[in-house]
Motif scaffolding. Structure first.
Motif, PDB file in Angstrom:
ATOM      1  N   ALA A   1       2.368   1.788  -3.622  1.00 17.38           N
ATOM      2  CA  ALA A   1       1.120   2.217  -4.142  1.00 17.38           C
ATOM      3  C   ALA A   1       1.291   3.662  -4.881  1.00 17.38           C
ATOM      4  O   ALA A   1       0.926   3.765  -5.846  1.00 17.38           O
ATOM      5  CB  ALA A   1       0.129   1.148  -3.962  1.00 17.38           C
TER       6      ALA A   1
ATOM      7  N   ARG B   1      -1.261 -12.885   0.909  1.00 21.38           N
ATOM      8  CA  ARG B   1      -1.900 -13.109   1.706  1.00 21.38           C
ATOM      9  C   ARG B   1      -2.560 -12.078   2.787  1.00 21.38           C
ATOM     10  O   ARG B   1      -2.508 -12.686   3.735  1.00 21.38           O
ATOM     11  CB  ARG B   1      -2.823 -14.021   1.220  1.00 21.38           C
ATOM     12  CG  ARG B   1      -3.366 -14.140  -0.319  1.00 21.38           C
ATOM     13  CD  ARG B   1      -4.731 -15.433  -0.047  1.00 21.38           C
ATOM     14  NE  ARG B   1      -6.102 -15.368   0.496  1.00 21.38           N
ATOM     15  CZ  ARG B   1      -6.523 -13.735  -0.388  1.00 21.38           C
ATOM     16  NH1 ARG B   1      -6.503 -13.899  -1.285  1.00 21.38           N
ATOM     17  NH2 ARG B   1      -7.847 -13.630   0.139  1.00 21.38           N
ATOM     18  N   SER B   2      -1.704 -10.166   2.606  1.00 17.27           N
ATOM     19  CA  SER B   2      -1.189 -10.381   3.718  1.00 17.27           C
ATOM     20  C   SER B   2      -2.067  -8.839   3.844  1.00 17.27           C
ATOM     21  O   SER B   2      -2.431  -7.913   2.891  1.00 17.27           O
ATOM     22  CB  SER B   2      -0.080  -9.796   3.720  1.00 17.27           C
ATOM     23  OG  SER B   2       0.505  -8.497   4.608  1.00 17.27           O
ATOM     24  N   TYR B   3      -1.784  -8.043   5.408  1.00 18.48           N
ATOM     25  CA  TYR B   3      -3.119  -6.890   5.025  1.00 18.48           C
ATOM     26  C   TYR B   3      -1.884  -5.551   4.390  1.00 18.48           C
ATOM     27  O   TYR B   3      -3.144  -4.746   4.238  1.00 18.48           O
ATOM     28  CB  TYR B   3      -2.942  -6.679   6.722  1.00 18.48           C
ATOM     29  CG  TYR B   3      -1.432  -6.128   7.029  1.00 18.48           C
ATOM     30  CD1 TYR B   3      -0.430  -5.245   7.697  1.00 18.48           C
ATOM     31  CD2 TYR B   3      -1.170  -7.638   7.983  1.00 18.48           C
ATOM     32  CE1 TYR B   3       0.303  -4.971   8.273  1.00 18.48           C
ATOM     33  CE2 TYR B   3       0.366  -7.623   8.356  1.00 18.48           C
ATOM     34  CZ  TYR B   3       0.858  -5.896   8.615  1.00 18.48           C
ATOM     35  OH  TYR B   3       1.983  -6.263   9.213  1.00 18.48           O
TER      36      TYR B   3
ATOM     37  N   VAL C   1      -1.111  -5.250  -1.718  1.00 18.56           N
ATOM     38  CA  VAL C   1      -2.519  -4.671  -2.461  1.00 18.56           C
ATOM     39  C   VAL C   1      -2.366  -5.814  -3.230  1.00 18.56           C
ATOM     40  O   VAL C   1      -1.665  -6.540  -4.206  1.00 18.56           O
ATOM     41  CB  VAL C   1      -2.036  -3.587  -3.409  1.00 18.56           C
ATOM     42  CG1 VAL C   1      -3.152  -3.134  -4.433  1.00 18.56           C
ATOM     43  CG2 VAL C   1      -1.052  -2.147  -2.856  1.00 18.56           C
ATOM     44  N   GLN C   2      -4.043  -5.949  -3.112  1.00 20.29           N
ATOM     45  CA  GLN C   2      -4.316  -7.704  -3.722  1.00 20.29           C
ATOM     46  C   GLN C   2      -4.478  -6.991  -5.317  1.00 20.29           C
ATOM     47  O   GLN C   2      -5.450  -7.330  -5.891  1.00 20.29           O
ATOM     48  CB  GLN C   2      -5.219  -8.272  -3.173  1.00 20.29           C
ATOM     49  CG  GLN C   2      -5.131  -8.552  -1.712  1.00 20.29           C
ATOM     50  CD  GLN C   2      -4.539  -9.477  -1.250  1.00 20.29           C
ATOM     51  OE1 GLN C   2      -3.751 -10.383  -1.744  1.00 20.29           O
ATOM     52  NE2 GLN C   2      -3.025  -9.278  -0.692  1.00 20.29           N
TER      53      GLN C   2
ATOM     54  N   TYR D   1       0.406  -1.150  -0.015  1.00 20.89           N
ATOM     55  CA  TYR D   1      -0.091  -0.055   0.058  1.00 20.89           C
ATOM     56  C   TYR D   1       1.084   0.789   0.217  1.00 20.89           C
ATOM     57  O   TYR D   1       0.557   2.170  -0.441  1.00 20.89           O
ATOM     58  CB  TYR D   1      -0.711  -0.126   1.544  1.00 20.89           C
ATOM     59  CG  TYR D   1      -2.316  -1.068   0.889  1.00 20.89           C
ATOM     60  CD1 TYR D   1      -3.360  -0.069   0.040  1.00 20.89           C
ATOM     61  CD2 TYR D   1      -1.473  -2.309   1.557  1.00 20.89           C
ATOM     62  CE1 TYR D   1      -4.553  -0.884   0.238  1.00 20.89           C
ATOM     63  CE2 TYR D   1      -2.994  -3.318   0.871  1.00 20.89           C
ATOM     64  CZ  TYR D   1      -4.722  -2.632   0.701  1.00 20.89           C
ATOM     65  OH  TYR D   1      -5.438  -3.344   0.138  1.00 20.89           O
ATOM     66  N   LYS D   2       1.698   1.095   0.879  1.00 23.28           N
ATOM     67  CA  LYS D   2       2.979   2.783   0.989  1.00 23.28           C
ATOM     68  C   LYS D   2       3.972   2.174  -0.200  1.00 23.28           C
ATOM     69  O   LYS D   2       3.805   3.925  -0.996  1.00 23.28           O
ATOM     70  CB  LYS D   2       4.272   1.580   1.721  1.00 23.28           C
ATOM     71  CG  LYS D   2       4.574   2.531   2.691  1.00 23.28           C
ATOM     72  CD  LYS D   2       5.209   2.412   3.530  1.00 23.28           C
ATOM     73  CE  LYS D   2       5.606   3.502   4.614  1.00 23.28           C
ATOM     74  NZ  LYS D   2       6.574   3.173   5.594  1.00 23.28           N
TER      75      LYS D   2
ATOM     76  N   ASN E   1      -6.060  -2.808  -8.561  1.00 18.80           N
ATOM     77  CA  ASN E   1      -7.248  -1.879  -7.981  1.00 18.80           C
ATOM     78  C   ASN E   1      -6.732  -0.204  -8.060  1.00 18.80           C
ATOM     79  O   ASN E   1      -7.810   0.632  -7.424  1.00 18.80           O
ATOM     80  CB  ASN E   1      -6.413  -2.217  -6.192  1.00 18.80           C
ATOM     81  CG  ASN E   1      -7.297  -3.266  -6.034  1.00 18.80           C
ATOM     82  OD1 ASN E   1      -8.541  -3.348  -5.938  1.00 18.80           O
ATOM     83  ND2 ASN E   1      -6.653  -4.532  -5.210  1.00 18.80           N
TER      84      ASN E   1
END
Lengths: 169, 160
Positions: B81, B111-113, B116-117, B78-79, B121
């Motif tokens: 992204a 598959r982790s918090y 980004v999956q 996420y960072k 996205n």
């Protein structure tokens, strides 16, 4: 259980000085693990550093045992360079009051290890000079390595970039 | 040399769309976004053995302003992204995107918090490449699919 001579002397020394605080001594795969009560953990660590030359804090990790009593555990992985020996010191704190004394006054390198434990488990380290999150954003509300945290996270807790950057909104 | 000799004094009729798309599809300059191990395979894709210069895509530009194709190779947190999206937004249109490997396409084994999956996205992905990591051939295949896509698109409007 028969420990090597170095650890027999060491545990004897610890028991003489901190009899009530040494909760458990065990060994696993050649490593010695000592569980210490949280009230005297700093005294024990200071004693080990000053009297037994465990000058090197190799690592410090936290664990979520997910038990109703003494849920969180902090494990100090310390090394005596003089004796070429490794020792694990464990201490536990409860879920209601996840607070530990800081080891930064003994080993300054504990600073970031404790920040990581705070980031991942929400353990507060009393007296830490700079207890901020290490990896996750400052405004993140959860502690991801706690067992109740879902594997894929909480939807929306970490923001994705805007896919319409030119829009006014 | 070449074409002039074959055509003699003749001429050639075509559509501006076809000519532009022919040029664009044979000069797809990639923006390498090597985030993990797939980045190594992406380098092999550009290297002499697989030799992507056969397709006109050998010019890896480390400036988004000179690139047409972003190859997201590897898992994206996420960072990260936000950085990836920011680079994507700096690339001039028209632009295309390859999600290279299982992690960039779907999150893969991460598959982790924090991961980004799937980069779709936050990016408009044109081609997904399976594999962990994919072979360079598979990336060339994705590039060829994108070339086909470019050749069949209409960018110049006909005058009514």
């Amino acid at each position: 259980m028969s420990l090597p001579e170095f650890f027999q002397n060491l545990t004897l020394d610890l028991k003489n000085k901190f009899a009530a605080s040494i909760l458990e001594i065990s060994d696993y795969q050649g490593d010695v693990l000592i569980t210490v009560s949280i009230n005297s953990i700093i005294d024990v660590l200071t004693f080990l550093k000053n009297e037994h030359r465990f000058i090197y804090l190799c690592d410090m990790v936290a664990a979520d045992r997910f038990t109703s009593k003494d849920r969180f555990e902090v494990i100090y992985n310390i090394i005596s360079l003089k004796a070429q020996k490794r020792l694990f010191i464990k201490t536990r704190c409860s879920e209601d009051n996840p607070t530990m004394p800081t080891a930064t006054s003994i080993w300054p390198s504990a600073n970031w290890h404790e920040r990581e434990a705070f980031d991942m488990f929400g353990i507060q380290f009393d007296g830490h000079p700079d207890l901020r999150r290490l990896f996750l954003p400052e405004d993140f509300d959860y502690y991801p390595l706690r067992k109740e945290f879902p594997l894929l996270g909480i939807p929306g807790s970490l923001p994705l970039p805007s896919t319409t950057p030119d829009s006014k909104a | 040399m070449g074409l002039e000799a074959a055509l003699g004094d003749g001429y050639l009729t075509t559509k501006i769309d076809t000519l532009v798309n022919w040029g664009r599809s044979n000069a797809v300059w990639p923006m390498p976004m090597g985030l993990a191990c797939c980045g190594i395979e992406m380098m092999a894709f550009a290297g002499p053995k697989y030799d992507v210069s056969r397709f006109g895509s050998e010019v890896f530009r480390f400036s988004p302003r000179q690139s047409d194709l972003m190859i997201v190779a590897g898992w994206c947190t996420y960072k990260m992204a936000h950085a990836v999206r920011r680079i994507w937004d700096q690339m001039p249109d028209p632009k295309w995107c390859i999600a290279m490997g299982a992690c960039a396409s779907t999150g893969g084994m991460h598959r982790s918090y924090g991961v980004v999956q799937g980069v779709d996205n936050f990016l408009p992905v044109d081609a997904y490449v399976s594999g962990c990591p994919p072979r360079p051939d598979a990336v060339i295949h994705a590039l060829m699919n994108i070339q086909e896509k470019i050749k069949t698109q209409h960018t110049v409007l006909l005058d009514d």
